[in-house]
Design a protein around this motif. Structure first.
Motif, mmCIF file in Angstrom:
data_model
loop_
_atom_site.group_PDB
_atom_site.id
_atom_site.type_symbol
_atom_site.label_atom_id
_atom_site.label_comp_id
_atom_site.label_asym_id
_atom_site.label_seq_id
_atom_site.Cartn_x
_atom_site.Cartn_y
_atom_site.Cartn_z
ATOM 1 N N PHE A 269 -16.550 39.148 24.565
ATOM 2 C CA PHE A 269 -15.584 38.112 25.277
ATOM 3 C C PHE A 269 -14.319 38.564 25.214
ATOM 4 O O PHE A 269 -13.869 39.184 24.453
ATOM 5 C CB PHE A 269 -15.785 36.536 24.506
ATOM 6 N N GLU A 270 -13.468 38.191 26.313
ATOM 7 C CA GLU A 270 -12.173 38.384 26.226
ATOM 8 C C GLU A 270 -11.221 37.270 25.451
ATOM 9 O O GLU A 270 -11.632 36.165 25.432
ATOM 10 C CB GLU A 270 -11.735 38.140 27.890
ATOM 11 N N VAL A 271 -10.293 38.037 24.792
ATOM 12 C CA VAL A 271 -9.426 37.241 24.151
ATOM 13 C C VAL A 271 -8.346 36.662 25.004
ATOM 14 O O VAL A 271 -7.340 37.335 25.286
ATOM 15 C CB VAL A 271 -8.873 37.853 23.007
ATOM 16 N N GLY A 272 -8.572 35.642 25.917
ATOM 17 C CA GLY A 272 -8.204 35.366 27.204
ATOM 18 C C GLY A 272 -6.832 34.260 26.883
ATOM 19 O O GLY A 272 -6.530 33.923 25.763
ATOM 20 N N ALA A 273 -6.211 34.038 28.228
ATOM 21 C CA ALA A 273 -5.021 32.897 28.042
ATOM 22 C C ALA A 273 -5.389 31.760 27.539
ATOM 23 O O ALA A 273 -4.523 31.183 26.714
ATOM 24 C CB ALA A 273 -4.534 33.001 29.601
ATOM 25 N N LEU A 274 -6.283 31.157 27.876
ATOM 26 C CA LEU A 274 -6.709 29.763 27.356
ATOM 27 C C LEU A 274 -7.048 29.826 25.842
ATOM 28 O O LEU A 274 -6.455 28.890 25.167
ATOM 29 C CB LEU A 274 -8.008 29.239 28.154
ATOM 30 N N THR A 275 -7.546 30.781 25.314
ATOM 31 C CA THR A 275 -7.812 30.954 23.971
ATOM 32 C C THR A 275 -6.689 31.007 23.294
ATOM 33 O O THR A 275 -6.249 30.301 22.345
ATOM 34 C CB THR A 275 -9.010 32.272 23.490
ATOM 35 N N ARG A 276 -5.786 32.007 23.491
ATOM 36 C CA ARG A 276 -4.523 31.973 23.215
ATOM 37 C C ARG A 276 -3.461 30.670 23.090
ATOM 38 O O ARG A 276 -2.745 30.504 22.222
ATOM 39 C CB ARG A 276 -3.701 33.270 23.888
ATOM 40 N N ASP A 277 -3.624 30.198 24.362
ATOM 41 C CA ASP A 277 -2.528 29.168 24.527
ATOM 42 C C ASP A 277 -3.278 27.884 23.444
ATOM 43 O O ASP A 277 -2.407 27.114 22.657
ATOM 44 C CB ASP A 277 -2.887 28.466 25.983
ATOM 45 N N ILE A 278 -4.531 27.549 23.420
ATOM 46 C CA ILE A 278 -5.042 26.650 22.297
ATOM 47 C C ILE A 278 -4.854 26.944 21.068
ATOM 48 O O ILE A 278 -4.585 26.144 20.165
ATOM 49 C CB ILE A 278 -6.555 26.188 22.703
ATOM 50 N N ALA A 279 -4.901 28.168 20.524
ATOM 51 C CA ALA A 279 -4.452 28.571 19.269
ATOM 52 C C ALA A 279 -2.992 28.408 19.001
ATOM 53 O O ALA A 279 -2.621 27.782 17.859
ATOM 54 C CB ALA A 279 -5.007 30.102 19.004
ATOM 55 N N THR A 280 -2.242 28.573 19.780
ATOM 56 C CA THR A 280 -0.784 28.598 19.688
ATOM 57 C C THR A 280 -0.550 26.896 19.520
ATOM 58 O O THR A 280 0.390 26.610 18.801
ATOM 59 C CB THR A 280 -0.180 28.998 20.858
ATOM 60 N N SER A 281 -1.080 26.051 20.620
ATOM 61 C CA SER A 281 -0.765 24.798 20.563
ATOM 62 C C SER A 281 -1.350 24.093 19.277
ATOM 63 O O SER A 281 -0.646 23.315 18.716
ATOM 64 C CB SER A 281 -1.653 24.236 21.694
ATOM 65 N N TYR A 282 -2.366 24.581 18.723
ATOM 66 C CA TYR A 282 -2.787 23.979 17.522
ATOM 67 C C TYR A 282 -2.032 24.454 16.399
ATOM 68 O O TYR A 282 -1.729 23.595 15.419
ATOM 69 C CB TYR A 282 -4.331 24.666 17.202
#
Length: 288
Positions: A269-282
């Motif tokens: 799996f790609e560590v993609g933009a949506l994953t990074r965004d939700i991690a940052t937002s959390y």
């Protein structure tokens, strides 16, 4: 770090703060023999426990599932947590509340006459999966399955439900993975040993329906955040063959927080933009 039973500090036990090394139970404690124990894992950020009251309420509910009544209210449990944190001088820490049937007049399967005890401990803890927070965790697939709701109270955060988690995680670590993914009793994708799981495909998020495992508080929080961002979240049964078609993946949990996944067995799996965004937002949310 020293062993967890040999540290300086304070633990809240049955209504009072005691020295860490004095927080002991008898060898004939019912929970040690029959797994009559429930617990919560929580994190304190900047002096505030994230969703602490929800965790305390779930602790009491889990105990009720196991036919136990915790002799402390949600408010009293919350006060105990903050007393423990203050006594140890922590503003950022992991918090563990645990309730169990203690030693008493009964020492068999039945233990209705034994007292229900409660302890609240904590420790300073970093990222649960280490550098996977940036690179993505690598996960194996367990040979064990999450059980049917007809066999055990699957929505309780009960100690006995974690035995296959320990076994599965040990096996995964021996194979070079960080964790293990469970299928459920029907063969659908379920969860990891201590975290719920999410997948991304074509801009939409898919996550297993929690009908036979714990609907995590972090899971619920992340679903709400995604919906607030206008992202469609689909809770459904997921077949194992579908793993090949997902683009991104992450885990959620109090310990895991939001951790990207780069591999499950032979699937990448790609560590993609949506994953990074939700991690940052959390991360922003829990520290706000």
């Amino acid at each position: 770090m020293s062993a967890y039973d040999d540290r300086d500090g304070k633990i809240w036990l049955d209504g009072k703060l005691v020295e860490w090394r004095d927080a002991q139970v008898h060898v004939l404690t019912h929970a040690l023999h029959y797994a009559s124990s429930v617990f919560e894992g929580e994190r304190c950020y900047n002096g505030k426990i994230f969703k602490g009251a929800e965790h305390s309420a779930r602790l009491r509910k889990s105990a009720n599932y196991l036919d136990m009544e915790i002799p402390y209210s949600v408010e009293e449990i919350e006060a105990a947590k903050y007393a423990m944190l203050k006594a140890n001088g922590w503003t950022d820490a992991y918090v563990r509340a645990v309730a169990w049937r203690g030693a008493g007049e009964d020492m068999g399967v039945s233990a209705a006459r034994n007292p229900v005890r409660l302890a609240v401990a904590g420790w300073e803890w970093g990222a649960y999966y280490g550098d996977a927070k940036m690179k993505g965790a690598k996960i194996g697939i367990s040979r064990w399955k999450r059980p049917s709701p007809e066999t055990i109270p699957v929505h309780a955060k009960a100690a006995g439900l974690y035995m296959i988690c320990t076994m599965s995680k040990h096996e995964a670590e021996a194979q070079g993975f960080s964790d293990a993914l469970f299928m459920d009793y029907r063969g659908y994708v379920a969860e990891c040993t201590g975290a719920n799981i999410f997948f991304v495909k074509d801009g939409e998020v898919h996550t297993p329906l929690p009908d036979c495992f714990l609907n995590g508080i972090t899971r619920q929080t992340v679903i709400g955040m995604l919906k607030d961002k206008g992202i469609r979240v689909i809770e459904r049964h997921i077949e194992p063959y579908e793993l090949e078609g997902f683009e991104q993946c992450w885990l959620t949990g109090t310990a895991a927080e939001v951790t990207p996944v780069s591999q499950i067995a032979d699937y990448n799996f790609e560590v993609g933009a949506l994953t990074r965004d939700i991690a940052t937002s959390y991360e922003t949310l829990v520290r706000s």
